[in-house]
Design a protein around this motif. Structure first.
Motif, PDB file in Angstrom:
ATOM      1  N   ASN A   1      56.162   6.906 106.534  1.00 47.16           N
ATOM      2  CA  ASN A   1      55.694   8.082 105.800  1.00 47.16           C
ATOM      3  C   ASN A   1      55.505   7.762 104.325  1.00 47.16           C
ATOM      4  N   VAL A   2      54.556   6.880 104.068  1.00 43.73           N
ATOM      5  CA  VAL A   2      54.239   6.485 102.703  1.00 43.73           C
ATOM      6  C   VAL A   2      53.318   7.545 102.113  1.00 43.73           C
ATOM      7  N   LYS A   3      53.545   7.869 100.841  1.00 42.71           N
ATOM      8  CA  LYS A   3      52.748   8.889 100.163  1.00 42.71           C
ATOM      9  C   LYS A   3      51.746   8.211  99.235  1.00 42.71           C
ATOM     10  N   ILE A   4      50.462   8.511  99.436  1.00 43.96           N
ATOM     11  CA  ILE A   4      49.402   7.980  98.592  1.00 43.96           C
ATOM     12  C   ILE A   4      48.696   9.159  97.937  1.00 43.96           C
TER      13      ILE A   4
ATOM     14  N   GLY B   1      40.245  15.198  89.596  1.00 42.14           N
ATOM     15  CA  GLY B   1      40.955  15.050  88.339  1.00 42.14           C
ATOM     16  C   GLY B   1      40.051  14.703  87.182  1.00 42.14           C
ATOM     17  N   ARG B   2      40.544  13.834  86.326  1.00 44.83           N
ATOM     18  CA  ARG B   2      39.875  13.498  85.065  1.00 44.83           C
ATOM     19  C   ARG B   2      38.537  12.789  85.281  1.00 44.83           C
ATOM     20  N   GLN B   3      37.649  12.976  84.321  1.00 47.76           N
ATOM     21  CA  GLN B   3      36.338  12.344  84.364  1.00 47.76           C
ATOM     22  C   GLN B   3      36.490  10.827  84.404  1.00 47.76           C
ATOM     23  N   GLY B   4      35.784  10.192  85.331  1.00 47.95           N
ATOM     24  CA  GLY B   4      35.810   8.741  85.450  1.00 47.95           C
ATOM     25  C   GLY B   4      37.009   8.186  86.186  1.00 47.95           C
ATOM     26  N   SER B   5      37.878   9.063  86.685  1.00 41.37           N
ATOM     27  CA  SER B   5      39.129   8.580  87.288  1.00 41.37           C
ATOM     28  C   SER B   5      38.984   8.218  88.767  1.00 41.37           C
ATOM     29  N   PHE B   6      39.794   7.282  89.195  1.00 41.28           N
ATOM     30  CA  PHE B   6      40.087   6.984  90.595  1.00 41.28           C
ATOM     31  C   PHE B   6      41.431   6.266  90.537  1.00 41.28           C
ATOM     32  N   GLU B   7      42.482   7.074  90.388  1.00 44.97           N
ATOM     33  CA  GLU B   7      43.836   6.573  90.173  1.00 44.97           C
ATOM     34  C   GLU B   7      44.589   6.624  91.493  1.00 44.97           C
ATOM     35  N   VAL B   8      45.179   5.515  91.900  1.00 44.47           N
ATOM     36  CA  VAL B   8      45.862   5.434  93.188  1.00 44.47           C
ATOM     37  C   VAL B   8      47.356   5.220  92.951  1.00 44.47           C
ATOM     38  N   LYS B   9      48.157   6.157  93.466  1.00 44.36           N
ATOM     39  CA  LYS B   9      49.610   6.032  93.405  1.00 44.36           C
ATOM     40  C   LYS B   9      50.151   5.890  94.821  1.00 44.36           C
ATOM     41  N   VAL B  10      51.095   4.972  94.986  1.00 43.38           N
ATOM     42  CA  VAL B  10      51.788   4.792  96.258  1.00 43.38           C
ATOM     43  C   VAL B  10      53.252   5.098  96.003  1.00 43.38           C
ATOM     44  N   ASN B  11      53.763   6.114  96.699  1.00 38.67           N
ATOM     45  CA  ASN B  11      55.136   6.579  96.481  1.00 38.67           C
ATOM     46  C   ASN B  11      55.408   6.782  94.985  1.00 38.67           C
ATOM     47  N   ASP B  12      54.482   7.461  94.319  1.00 36.86           N
ATOM     48  CA  ASP B  12      54.569   7.837  92.908  1.00 36.86           C
ATOM     49  C   ASP B  12      54.448   6.669  91.927  1.00 36.86           C
ATOM     50  N   LYS B  13      54.122   5.464  92.396  1.00 40.28           N
ATOM     51  CA  LYS B  13      53.914   4.321  91.498  1.00 40.28           C
ATOM     52  C   LYS B  13      52.416   4.050  91.394  1.00 40.28           C
TER      53      LYS B  13
ATOM     54  N   ALA C   1      44.948  -0.757 101.469  1.00 42.52           N
ATOM     55  CA  ALA C   1      45.522  -0.580 102.808  1.00 42.52           C
ATOM     56  C   ALA C   1      46.612  -1.619 103.073  1.00 42.52           C
ATOM     57  N   ASP C   2      46.407  -2.860 102.599  1.00 40.73           N
ATOM     58  CA  ASP C   2      47.422  -3.911 102.768  1.00 40.73           C
ATOM     59  C   ASP C   2      48.701  -3.553 102.022  1.00 40.73           C
ATOM     60  N   VAL C   3      48.560  -3.044 100.791  1.00 39.79           N
ATOM     61  CA  VAL C   3      49.731  -2.653 100.005  1.00 39.79           C
ATOM     62  C   VAL C   3      50.476  -1.527 100.719  1.00 39.79           C
ATOM     63  N   VAL C   4      49.744  -0.525 101.200  1.00 35.14           N
ATOM     64  CA  VAL C   4      50.375   0.593 101.913  1.00 35.14           C
ATOM     65  C   VAL C   4      51.088   0.079 103.156  1.00 35.14           C
ATOM     66  N   ASN C   5      50.448  -0.816 103.901  1.00 33.26           N
ATOM     67  CA  ASN C   5      51.069  -1.373 105.099  1.00 33.26           C
ATOM     68  C   ASN C   5      52.348  -2.136 104.746  1.00 33.26           C
ATOM     69  N   ASP C   6      52.307  -2.901 103.648  1.00 38.56           N
ATOM     70  CA  ASP C   6      53.507  -3.623 103.203  1.00 38.56           C
ATOM     71  C   ASP C   6      54.631  -2.642 102.867  1.00 38.56           C
ATOM     72  N   VAL C   7      54.278  -1.517 102.227  1.00 37.52           N
ATOM     73  CA  VAL C   7      55.283  -0.515 101.865  1.00 37.52           C
ATOM     74  C   VAL C   7      55.887   0.109 103.122  1.00 37.52           C
ATOM     75  N   THR C   8      55.085   0.289 104.177  1.00 39.50           N
ATOM     76  CA  THR C   8      55.643   0.822 105.431  1.00 39.50           C
ATOM     77  C   THR C   8      56.648  -0.147 106.041  1.00 39.50           C
ATOM     78  N   GLN C   9      56.559  -1.422 105.649  1.00 41.25           N
ATOM     79  CA  GLN C   9      57.492  -2.438 106.145  1.00 41.25           C
ATOM     80  C   GLN C   9      58.706  -2.601 105.220  1.00 41.25           C
ATOM     81  N   GLY C  10      58.755  -1.778 104.143  1.00 42.83           N
ATOM     82  CA  GLY C  10      59.911  -1.807 103.261  1.00 42.83           C
ATOM     83  C   GLY C  10      59.672  -2.465 101.913  1.00 42.83           C
ATOM     84  N   ALA C  11      58.467  -2.971 101.667  1.00 45.41           N
ATOM     85  CA  ALA C  11      58.172  -3.611 100.382  1.00 45.41           C
ATOM     86  C   ALA C  11      57.962  -2.560  99.292  1.00 45.41           C
ATOM     87  N   GLU C  12      58.066  -2.994  98.046  1.00 43.21           N
ATOM     88  CA  GLU C  12      57.764  -2.135  96.901  1.00 43.21           C
ATOM     89  C   GLU C  12      56.250  -2.123  96.692  1.00 43.21           C
ATOM     90  N   PRO C  13      55.693  -0.999  96.227  1.00 40.54           N
ATOM     91  CA  PRO C  13      54.257  -0.973  95.932  1.00 40.54           C
ATOM     92  C   PRO C  13      53.926  -1.985  94.835  1.00 40.54           C
TER      93      PRO C  13
END
Length: 102
Positions: free
Chosen positions: A8-11, A46-58, A76-88
């Motif tokens: 249950n990773v939050k993006i 959100g803000r003009q020109g933005s595309f900000e990606v946070k994974v578990n608030d990071k 997607a690789d970073v999210v998958n790593d986080v589901t395995q217990g890694a830090e974003p």
């Protein structure tokens, strides 16, 4: 008994509505869901020109800093790593720029 659900990773994605990046957020969510179906992806205008990606608030990617969209597969690789217990971790890969506001 179930183990803690790391899946249950939050993006959270903040995107520029003027650039019509809502579709890009949905595309990114689709790529993430292929490898991490339980990930919770939220797209927020959100803000003009933005595309900000946070994974578990990071913050892992900022278009405001890079002036390009992230590589969706790398996100997607970073999210998958986080589901395995890694830090974003920071996303390095980028896509070509397709929105210029003058």
């Amino acid at each position: 008994m179930q183990s803690p659900n790391l899946n249950n990773v939050k993006i959270d994605v903040e995107y520029c509505g003027a650039c019509d990046y809502g579709g890009h957020c949905l595309d990114l969510a689709g790529v993430i869901k292929k490898t991490s179906p339980d990930a919770n992806v939220t797209c927020k205008r959100g803000r003009q020109g933005s595309f900000e990606v946070k994974v578990n608030d990071k913050l892992v990617y900022s278009k405001l800093q890079t002036m390009a969209l992230p590589d969706y597969e790398e996100v997607a690789d970073v999210v998958n790593d986080v589901t395995q217990g890694a830090e974003p971790r920071q996303i390095k890969g980028q896509q070509p720029i397709n929105c210029v506001i003058s």
